[in-house]
Design a protein around this motif. Structure first.
Motif, PDB file in Angstrom:
ATOM      1  N   HIS A 106      70.080  45.762  -0.031  1.00 27.08           N
ATOM      2  CA  HIS A 106      71.343  45.467  -0.773  1.00 27.08           C
ATOM      3  C   HIS A 106      72.343  44.784   0.002  1.00 27.08           C
ATOM      4  O   HIS A 106      72.803  43.827  -0.382  1.00 27.08           O
ATOM      5  CB  HIS A 106      71.784  46.468  -1.699  1.00 27.08           C
ATOM      6  N   TYR A 107      72.700  45.668   1.060  1.00 25.09           N
ATOM      7  CA  TYR A 107      73.879  45.071   1.891  1.00 25.09           C
ATOM      8  C   TYR A 107      73.362  43.643   2.621  1.00 25.09           C
ATOM      9  O   TYR A 107      74.357  42.874   2.932  1.00 25.09           O
ATOM     10  CB  TYR A 107      74.045  46.296   3.034  1.00 25.09           C
ATOM     11  N   GLN A 108      72.191  43.590   3.135  1.00 22.10           N
ATOM     12  CA  GLN A 108      71.777  42.659   3.805  1.00 22.10           C
ATOM     13  C   GLN A 108      71.796  41.519   2.947  1.00 22.10           C
ATOM     14  O   GLN A 108      72.181  40.298   3.463  1.00 22.10           O
ATOM     15  CB  GLN A 108      70.225  42.840   4.250  1.00 22.10           C
ATOM     16  N   ASN A 109      71.427  41.625   1.750  1.00 21.71           N
ATOM     17  CA  ASN A 109      71.532  40.290   0.819  1.00 21.71           C
ATOM     18  C   ASN A 109      72.855  39.830   0.307  1.00 21.71           C
ATOM     19  O   ASN A 109      73.229  38.669   0.356  1.00 21.71           O
ATOM     20  CB  ASN A 109      70.932  40.571  -0.543  1.00 21.71           C
ATOM     21  N   VAL A 110      73.762  40.880   0.242  1.00 25.85           N
ATOM     22  CA  VAL A 110      75.333  40.627  -0.129  1.00 25.85           C
ATOM     23  C   VAL A 110      76.042  40.051   1.373  1.00 25.85           C
ATOM     24  O   VAL A 110      76.561  39.025   1.128  1.00 25.85           O
ATOM     25  CB  VAL A 110      76.049  41.927  -0.452  1.00 25.85           C
ATOM     26  N   GLY A 111      75.533  40.600   2.335  1.00 32.34           N
ATOM     27  CA  GLY A 111      76.015  40.009   3.509  1.00 32.34           C
ATOM     28  C   GLY A 111      75.652  38.641   4.009  1.00 32.34           C
ATOM     29  O   GLY A 111      76.422  37.849   4.472  1.00 32.34           O
ATOM     30  N   LYS A 112      74.417  38.332   3.413  1.00 34.79           N
ATOM     31  CA  LYS A 112      74.177  36.825   3.637  1.00 34.79           C
ATOM     32  C   LYS A 112      75.018  36.005   2.935  1.00 34.79           C
ATOM     33  O   LYS A 112      75.278  34.811   3.258  1.00 34.79           O
ATOM     34  CB  LYS A 112      72.629  36.662   3.276  1.00 34.79           C
ATOM     35  N   LYS A 113      75.332  36.346   1.665  1.00 32.84           N
ATOM     36  CA  LYS A 113      76.425  35.490   1.013  1.00 32.84           C
ATOM     37  C   LYS A 113      77.873  35.328   1.550  1.00 32.84           C
ATOM     38  O   LYS A 113      78.365  34.591   1.271  1.00 32.84           O
ATOM     39  CB  LYS A 113      76.443  36.199  -0.479  1.00 32.84           C
ATOM     40  N   LEU A 114      77.985  36.486   2.406  1.00 31.49           N
ATOM     41  CA  LEU A 114      79.402  36.638   2.558  1.00 31.49           C
ATOM     42  C   LEU A 114      79.716  36.309   3.892  1.00 31.49           C
ATOM     43  O   LEU A 114      80.708  35.983   4.641  1.00 31.49           O
ATOM     44  CB  LEU A 114      80.030  38.005   2.579  1.00 31.49           C
ATOM     45  N   GLY A 115      78.368  35.690   4.749  1.00 27.76           N
ATOM     46  CA  GLY A 115      78.512  35.255   5.916  1.00 27.76           C
ATOM     47  C   GLY A 115      78.132  35.926   7.096  1.00 27.76           C
ATOM     48  O   GLY A 115      78.587  35.864   8.433  1.00 27.76           O
ATOM     49  N   TYR A 116      77.512  37.318   7.038  1.00 27.43           N
ATOM     50  CA  TYR A 116      77.337  38.105   8.452  1.00 27.43           C
ATOM     51  C   TYR A 116      75.592  38.778   7.968  1.00 27.43           C
ATOM     52  O   TYR A 116      75.129  38.672   6.801  1.00 27.43           O
ATOM     53  CB  TYR A 116      78.189  39.291   8.227  1.00 27.43           C
ATOM     54  N   ASP A 117      74.973  39.012   9.179  1.00 27.36           N
ATOM     55  CA  ASP A 117      73.695  39.138   8.923  1.00 27.36           C
ATOM     56  C   ASP A 117      73.450  40.726   9.621  1.00 27.36           C
ATOM     57  O   ASP A 117      73.784  41.153  10.805  1.00 27.36           O
ATOM     58  CB  ASP A 117      72.980  38.443  10.027  1.00 27.36           C
ATOM     59  N   LEU A 118      73.300  41.903   8.819  1.00 27.61           N
ATOM     60  CA  LEU A 118      73.094  43.303   9.084  1.00 27.61           C
ATOM     61  C   LEU A 118      72.072  43.616   9.869  1.00 27.61           C
ATOM     62  O   LEU A 118      72.034  44.099  10.987  1.00 27.61           O
ATOM     63  CB  LEU A 118      73.055  44.300   7.585  1.00 27.61           C
ATOM     64  N   LEU A 119      71.016  42.829   9.787  1.00 27.57           N
ATOM     65  CA  LEU A 119      69.752  43.234  10.391  1.00 27.57           C
ATOM     66  C   LEU A 119      69.930  42.584  11.967  1.00 27.57           C
ATOM     67  O   LEU A 119      69.450  43.404  12.792  1.00 27.57           O
ATOM     68  CB  LEU A 119      68.483  42.228  10.071  1.00 27.57           C
ATOM     69  N   LYS A 120      70.742  41.600  12.111  1.00 25.59           N
ATOM     70  CA  LYS A 120      70.857  41.095  13.626  1.00 25.59           C
ATOM     71  C   LYS A 120      71.764  42.278  14.190  1.00 25.59           C
ATOM     72  O   LYS A 120      71.802  42.326  15.394  1.00 25.59           O
ATOM     73  CB  LYS A 120      71.657  39.863  13.596  1.00 25.59           C
ATOM     74  N   ALA A 121      72.697  42.728  13.661  1.00 23.83           N
ATOM     75  CA  ALA A 121      73.653  43.940  13.835  1.00 23.83           C
ATOM     76  C   ALA A 121      72.904  45.029  14.447  1.00 23.83           C
ATOM     77  O   ALA A 121      73.187  45.747  15.322  1.00 23.83           O
ATOM     78  CB  ALA A 121      74.769  43.731  12.985  1.00 23.83           C
ATOM     79  N   VAL A 122      71.908  45.288  13.563  1.00 21.75           N
ATOM     80  CA  VAL A 122      71.097  46.506  13.895  1.00 21.75           C
ATOM     81  C   VAL A 122      70.405  46.208  15.143  1.00 21.75           C
ATOM     82  O   VAL A 122      70.356  47.055  16.142  1.00 21.75           O
ATOM     83  CB  VAL A 122      70.261  46.970  12.594  1.00 21.75           C
ATOM     84  N   GLN A 123      69.700  45.134  15.300  1.00 21.35           N
ATOM     85  CA  GLN A 123      68.942  44.520  16.463  1.00 21.35           C
ATOM     86  C   GLN A 123      69.926  44.659  17.773  1.00 21.35           C
ATOM     87  O   GLN A 123      69.203  44.948  18.838  1.00 21.35           O
ATOM     88  CB  GLN A 123      68.220  43.169  16.118  1.00 21.35           C
ATOM     89  N   ASP A 124      71.087  44.291  17.405  1.00 19.37           N
ATOM     90  CA  ASP A 124      72.005  43.926  18.664  1.00 19.37           C
ATOM     91  C   ASP A 124      72.419  45.386  18.854  1.00 19.37           C
ATOM     92  O   ASP A 124      73.377  45.517  20.279  1.00 19.37           O
ATOM     93  CB  ASP A 124      73.017  42.903  18.299  1.00 19.37           C
ATOM     94  N   GLY A 125      72.210  46.368  18.376  1.00 16.31           N
ATOM     95  CA  GLY A 125      72.842  47.661  18.572  1.00 16.31           C
ATOM     96  C   GLY A 125      74.385  47.834  18.053  1.00 16.31           C
ATOM     97  O   GLY A 125      74.958  48.949  18.490  1.00 16.31           O
ATOM     98  N   ASP A 126      74.854  47.175  17.103  1.00 18.27           N
ATOM     99  CA  ASP A 126      76.065  47.182  16.764  1.00 18.27           C
ATOM    100  C   ASP A 126      76.153  48.011  15.415  1.00 18.27           C
ATOM    101  O   ASP A 126      77.274  48.484  14.980  1.00 18.27           O
ATOM    102  CB  ASP A 126      76.667  45.788  16.627  1.00 18.27           C
ATOM    103  N   MET A 127      74.967  48.183  14.935  1.00 18.37           N
ATOM    104  CA  MET A 127      75.194  48.885  13.507  1.00 18.37           C
ATOM    105  C   MET A 127      74.076  49.762  13.570  1.00 18.37           C
ATOM    106  O   MET A 127      72.820  49.784  14.029  1.00 18.37           O
ATOM    107  CB  MET A 127      74.931  47.992  12.436  1.00 18.37           C
TER     108      MET A 127
END
Length: 251
Positions: A65-86
């Motif tokens: 859910h948060y990933q889908n909303v993030g895509k609309k708002l302009g951010y990528d949670l999956l990338k944040a997780v992969q980068d160690g930021d989330m």
């Protein structure tokens, strides 16, 4: 570092909230049929924009859910997780995984449930802030779901206090969301409001649905209290003072 309420941000929600860098405990109250998720998602957007770190504890919505909303708002949670930021903790998924194992969250000892969850959160935050020099934000969405696990109010209040005490680490800030639909939820919400630097209340319109206005937003700090209305769109939110909706939406 830019404050979440910095006037340079183009985010209308955060401009209305006017959260300062010194505001380290933020409580969000979601009344009855209202939906406060837009507050959480816009805070996530700004946290990642500022290149801070985030630990999201989600009882209510899934990571997808948060990933889908993030895509609309302009951010990528999956990338944040992969980068160690989330990092994300989904207690309800853990409970399903633990059925039959008689360990971790799925226990008759309700007090131990909140303790296990707290230590999971603290471990993640400690790892995210250790030698990083970055600010870390804890978001819990939403605390009221602890009632679904049969946890008593006294234990939930203790859990909230545990989380609030995490700000003894100067690199940690805490954002807590709570849905209020009963007198038990009200007790938790009042406790959160008491300790919060900023208390945000999201309510539906008393007059029912409106084409121009989605709901009401009340922002209370230690020194003042402001009221707004908001209109939800597919890719964002517009906020405005009462009576200004037509001007803002149709100018």
């Amino acid at each position: 570092m830019i404050s979440l309420g910095d006037p340079r941000t183009s985010n209308p929600v955060l401009s209305a909230l006017q959260i300062r860098f010194s505001d380290r405990i933020i409580a969000v109250r979601e009344n009855s049929t209202a939906d406060s998720n837009f507050i959480i998602t816009h805070l996530i957007k700004q946290i990642l924009y500022e290149k801070n770190r985030l630990c999201l504890v989600s009882f209510h919505n899934t990571f997808e859910h948060y990933q889908n909303v993030g895509k609309k708002l302009g951010y990528d949670l999956l990338k944040a997780v992969q980068d160690g930021d989330m990092r994300i903790i989904e207690p309800m998924n853990d409970i399903v995984d633990d059925i039959g194992l008689e360990e971790r969250y799925f226990q008759d000892d309700k007090e131990n449930i909140v303790k296990c969850l707290y230590f999971d959160i603290k471990k993640n935050l400690d790892e995210m802030t250790e030698n990083s020099g970055k600010q870390a934000y804890l978001i819990v969405d939403d605390v009221s779901h602890l009632h679904d696990l049969g946890i008593e109010n006294s234990q939930i209040v203790n859990f909230v206090n545990y989380l609030v005490n995490l700000i003894s680490n100067e690199n940690i800030s805490v954002i807590l969301n709570n849905h209020v639909a009963s007198k038990y939820d009200e007790i938790i919400s009042n406790n959160m409001e008491y300790v919060a630097d900023v208390h945000i209340e999201v309510s539906a319109l008393k007059t029912g649905k409106s084409q121009d206005v989605t709901g009401l937003l009340t922002v209370k700090t230690r020194s003042n209290k402001n009221h707004f209305q908001f209109k939800a769109f597919d890719r964002g939110i517009k906020t405005f003072h009462p009576g200004e909706s037509l001007h803002f939406l149709y100018k």
